[in-house]
Structure formats: C-alpha cells, structure tokens
Design a protein around this motif. Structure first.
Motif, PDB file in Angstrom:
ATOM      1  N   ASN A   4      25.512  48.525  47.457  1.00  0.00           N
ATOM      2  CA  ASN A   4      25.463  48.536  45.998  1.00  0.00           C
ATOM      3  C   ASN A   4      26.000  49.829  45.398  1.00  0.00           C
ATOM      4  O   ASN A   4      25.956  50.019  44.201  1.00  0.00           O
ATOM      5  N   ASN A 258      14.245  45.037  50.122  1.00  0.00           N
ATOM      6  CA  ASN A 258      15.327  44.101  49.826  1.00  0.00           C
ATOM      7  C   ASN A 258      16.672  44.817  49.716  1.00  0.00           C
ATOM      8  O   ASN A 258      16.776  45.873  49.100  1.00  0.00           O
ATOM      9  N   ASP A 260      19.533  43.443  48.422  1.00  0.00           N
ATOM     10  CA  ASP A 260      20.414  42.831  47.415  1.00  0.00           C
ATOM     11  C   ASP A 260      19.828  43.120  46.046  1.00  0.00           C
ATOM     12  O   ASP A 260      19.265  42.253  45.395  1.00  0.00           O
ATOM     13  N   ALA A 265      21.595  40.190  40.802  1.00  0.00           N
ATOM     14  CA  ALA A 265      20.855  39.411  41.787  1.00  0.00           C
ATOM     15  C   ALA A 265      19.770  38.590  41.094  1.00  0.00           C
ATOM     16  O   ALA A 265      18.953  39.128  40.347  1.00  0.00           O
ATOM     17  N   ASP A 268      16.813  33.752  43.724  1.00  0.00           N
ATOM     18  CA  ASP A 268      17.314  33.112  44.947  1.00  0.00           C
ATOM     19  C   ASP A 268      18.055  34.120  45.821  1.00  0.00           C
ATOM     20  O   ASP A 268      17.958  34.066  47.053  1.00  0.00           O
ATOM     21  N   ASP A 269      18.808  35.025  45.196  1.00  0.00           N
ATOM     22  CA  ASP A 269      19.508  36.053  45.957  1.00  0.00           C
ATOM     23  C   ASP A 269      18.511  36.965  46.670  1.00  0.00           C
ATOM     24  O   ASP A 269      18.696  37.313  47.845  1.00  0.00           O
ATOM     25  N   LEU A 270      17.458  37.360  45.964  1.00  0.00           N
ATOM     26  CA  LEU A 270      16.453  38.224  46.572  1.00  0.00           C
ATOM     27  C   LEU A 270      15.758  37.525  47.738  1.00  0.00           C
ATOM     28  O   LEU A 270      15.500  38.137  48.781  1.00  0.00           O
ATOM     29  N   ALA A 272      16.910  35.332  49.717  1.00  0.00           N
ATOM     30  CA  ALA A 272      17.800  35.115  50.860  1.00  0.00           C
ATOM     31  C   ALA A 272      18.337  36.401  51.453  1.00  0.00           C
ATOM     32  O   ALA A 272      19.052  36.373  52.460  1.00  0.00           O
ATOM     33  N   ALA A 273      17.997  37.544  50.866  1.00  0.00           N
ATOM     34  CA  ALA A 273      18.598  38.811  51.275  1.00  0.00           C
ATOM     35  C   ALA A 273      18.003  39.333  52.578  1.00  0.00           C
ATOM     36  O   ALA A 273      16.927  38.916  53.023  1.00  0.00           O
TER      37      ALA A 273
END
Length: 492
Positions: A4, A258, A260, A265, A268-270, A272-273
């Motif tokens: 990031n 986490n 991501d 984000a 759902d992104d969090l 799956a990270a």
C-alpha cells in the motif's frame, strides 16, 4: 515497501503540493523565526500588531464530522468524501498561513482576509453539499450546519485542560517559534517534551503496562501476535474515516494484521486478505500513525502527500514490540464483537478540537505508572518510549459503525458498567514500545525530536496520537476470545 506504500497523486500534482509544503514548512519557518524575534523588540511602532500575528501558529476549524449524528447509510460515502475535502482545505490554508509570515508582519488583517475568509467560503460550499447529500439519502438536514464554516487562528498553547498531563517542560521559561523547529516541520517543540522522572505517578498499571483490569467480572485475556509491521505496509489513507479517499489521513500509518488496508478495500476484501497475525483466523486490521525521528533522513514518502509534502518528515521508527490483547469487563461477562466492527480511539485533531476524545498515552519502560497525554516523554538511559491505547469496550448491539465513527461504541463508566443500551465486548489494548534516541532539549530548543505523524495543522502534538481497529476475526476465533475472557483464562 509494503503493497500500500504508493504515491498519493499524479506526479505533477504531487510536485505542486510538495513545493507549496516545502515553502510552508521549511522556508516559511525561517521567515517566521526572524519575525518572531523582531516582534518583541522595543522601539517598533507595530510591536502589538506583530506580537498578535506571531501568536497565529495554526488554524482551528470546527470538526464537522464529530457533529454529524444521523446520516443515512446511503449518504455516508458522499458525506465522508466531503469531510475529507474539508480536511484538504484546512491543509492548504495552513500551508498558506505558514508560508506568508512576511506578509502577515506588515498587515494585521492578512490572516483573516487572505486565509480565513477564503477558507470559510470553501467550507460553506462543502457544508452545503453535505446537507444536500443527506437530503438525497432521505435524511434531515442538520440544523445550523452552516455555522461551522468559520475557522480561527490559534496559538501554540494546548487547548482545554485535564487529561493525563504531567510535569513541566524542560525549560518552562523558554519558547520556540512554531514555524519550523529546525527539522523542516512545524513541531514538535521543546515544550512538548518532559523528563519522565519528574512526572508524579498518576495511574495503577498492570504487569504489561496497560490499565489493570481488576479481579472481578470477566478477568481473562486473549493476546494476538501480529508482528510490528515487518512487511513495511504503509499508506496515508484512512479506511474508517475516509473510505474511497486517497490520502484521507494526511499522515502515514503502520499496519499489522490485515494486509489489504487501503482506502478502497471493502469488507469482502478484508475478509479475503492475508494477515500478519500468527493465528490466521485473525484478519483484523490494527493501525496507528507512524512515529518518526526528525533527523533529516528522506523516507520513501519524502515527496509524497501524507509524508514529507505535508510536514511528516524523517526516519520512520518501527516498534520493537507491538502487544495486542483483549481484556474483559470488571462488572461481568463480555459478548462477541460483530465482524467488521470499527473502533477509533484517541483524536488525530485533539490539538485543535480539545481533549474530549484524547485517549492514548505516552510513557517509558520502568515508569509506566506515569502516563502522559499531552507530552512526549524523555526517557532515561536504558528505558524505551511506550505508546498505549485502551479502546472503547461498550457496543450498542446493532451497528458496526456510525456517522461520526464514535457513537456506536462507548467507554465503560467508572464502575465498569456500560451506558444504557450498550453491552460489554472484549476491550482491545495496544502497547507499542520503541527504541528512540533521546532528543536534545536545551534553552527552549529541541534538536532531532521524535514525533507522531499527523495532520499538518496539528503541529505534531503528542495529544493527537490515536489508534484504529477493524474486527475481522472469524466466528470461531472470536468465540474463543470471549470464552477465554469470561472463564478467567489468559490465552494467546
């Protein structure tokens, strides 16, 4: 650097802003230093005017976000973007304030006419857009929102009172010009530091340096090991306060857990990270502003917004320890946190907002019965700087967030009970330990200070420290956290 750690804007925009900030935070500081000295010389016809202008060190604006209570869910994204626009307006106005000290010297109306007046007009337009967005979302326009458009010039004194302050400055009779502390940044200054050995004990501490939890109610703990940001994951976004906004924090964060964590984000992104936590069931995001040593070193973000272009300069100091644990409630059992619960503790704008939400504390190893809110500690040889944060541990039972990102959670009362309608959840406690070279404080000046990253107009004051959390534990792990705490076990 971490995934990031990206540039904040297009190269051209970054260069323009960096040039402005360099003038504001570097060259402007030299003008300020000369002006500050001459303002108090005898024999000048405008002594009083100059002294008054010299007191305008920064800009104080009403924190509109804290005043919003009933924003429809469908309107929150647009409102958050406008709130971020207000922050950007303040940043730009502060840069102009710091880079025009010469003009201020000759014109007592300059700050009001050239800086605060135009800022009020821009803020009024943003407030109108906030009101319109709330109406479009089916909500009711907040009454009197337009009265928060105006801002004021502010000196370097700490606003309000109270908090866990302690001790005198190393040289209480001296002052330091706030335009540039000699490190290319507008703070901290000598008065922001105190020798920890001169501070009276002011708190009962547990064995890990955090507030003692008592021996009644739910007395267990759960510790999660997530590292100290070995992946060098940094950005100047704020996923909670400014989702979808690049550089929403205007300062750089450390992230553990986490992986991501940028502004774009979603839940759902969090979920799956990847995670830096040893227990892979903990994908929670834990983040805080970086601590820097203002030693003249160019970090990876030296020319970026959120970094050096906004006065956050010097070497980023990585914590030697990052202790993250969840504790209980002295009145009774705790219930599970909902997934994606968001909590902010402390206030990144506490210098201009006042101390109502200031919460994180500073100390030194071996002296953690002495907690400071509004000073950075000067630790003796062999002792390390400690930052601690105890989060709100009462939840309204319904919401994972709120319009001002605070109303859905609360601190326990003095007796350990939660406010009416709230229930106790595990209390997150974060303790960060750093090896920090002790700054030299002499004759009212500080050399190579350390400081927490912050919004430019907050002058790197210690009272602005804060800490953020999004719960992304899976259900099985959260149940284990609750079981350990309620059964009195210490688990990890």
């Amino acid at each position: 650097m971490g995934r990031n750690a990206r540039k904040r804007r297009t190269p051209l925009a970054t260069k323009v802003m960096a040039g402005t900030a360099a003038l504001a935070l570097g060259g402007g500081g030299l003008v300020w230093a000369d002006f500050y000295a001459s303002a108090h010389e005898k024999g000048h016809g405008h002594d009083r005017t100059r002294a008054a202008a010299a007191q305008v060190a920064t800009i104080r604006c009403p924190d509109v976000g804290q005043r919003l209570r009933n924003v429809p869910r469908g309107a929150r994204a647009g409102v958050d973007r406008e709130l971020a626009r207000l922050d950007q307006q303040i940043t730009e106005a502060y840069a102009r304030l710091a880079s025009t000290r010469g003009a201020q010297q000759g014109d007592p109306g300059f700050v009001q006419n050239a800086i605060l007046g135009p800022l009020k007009s821009k803020r009024a337009a943003a407030l109108d857009r906030i009101s319109a967005g709330i109406r479009r979302g089916g909500g009711q326009t907040p009454r009197g929102l337009d009265r928060f458009a105006g801002c004021q010039g502010m000196g370097t004194d700490r606003p309000g009172g109270g908090g866990r302050g302690g001790g005198a400055s190393p040289d209480p009779g001296a002052s330091q010009a706030p335009g540039d502390n000699g490190s290319g940044a507008a703070g901290p200054v000598a008065a922001d530091f105190v020798d920890i050995t001169t501070v009276e004990p002011n708190g009962v501490q547990g064995p890990n340096g955090l507030a003692a939890d008592g021996d009644t109610g739910s007395t267990g703990t759960f510790t999660t090991a997530c590292g100290v940001n070995e992946n060098d994951l940094h950005n100047s976004d704020n996923l909670i306060v400014a989702p979808g906004v690049d550089n929403g924090a205007h300062h750089t964060h450390d992230y553990v857990g986490n992986q991501d964590n940028d502004a774009f984000a979603g839940d759902d992104d969090l979920a799956a990270a990847e995670t830096s936590c040893e227990n892979q069931g903990d994908r929670s995001t834990y983040y805080w502003p970086v601590l820097r040593l203002q030693d003249g070193t160019d970090e990876f973000d030296a020319g970026d917004l959120g970094g050096g272009a906004e006065g956050n300069v010097g070497t980023i100091l990585k914590a030697r320890q990052a202790e993250i644990r969840f504790a209980g409630n002295k009145r009774g059992d705790v219930v599970a946190m909902p997934k994606f619960l968001r909590i902010i503790t402390g206030d990144a704008k506490a210098f201009t907002n006042g101390l109502a939400n200031a919460n994180t504390a500073w100390s030194c190893t071996g002296f953690e019965d002495r907690q400071l809110t509004d000073k950075y500690p000067l630790c003796p040889d062999g002792s390390q700087v400690v930052r601690t944060a105890n989060f709100q541990s009462c939840w309204d039972g319904r919401n994972t967030d709120s319009a001002n990102h605070r109303d859905h959670v609360a601190f326990v009362r003095a007796d350990g009970s939660c406010p009416d309608g709230f229930q106790a959840v595990p209390q997150l406690q974060v303790r960060l330990v750093y090896d920090v070279p002790a700054p030299v404080v002499k004759k009212g000046q500080v050399r190579e200070p350390y400081a927490v990253d912050g919004f430019p107009e907050q002058l790197h004051k210690p009272v602005t420290d804060h800490n953020d959390f999004i719960n992304v534990m899976d259900e099985e792990l959260m149940d284990e956290v609750v079981r350990c705490i309620n059964s009195g076990e210490d688990c990890s």
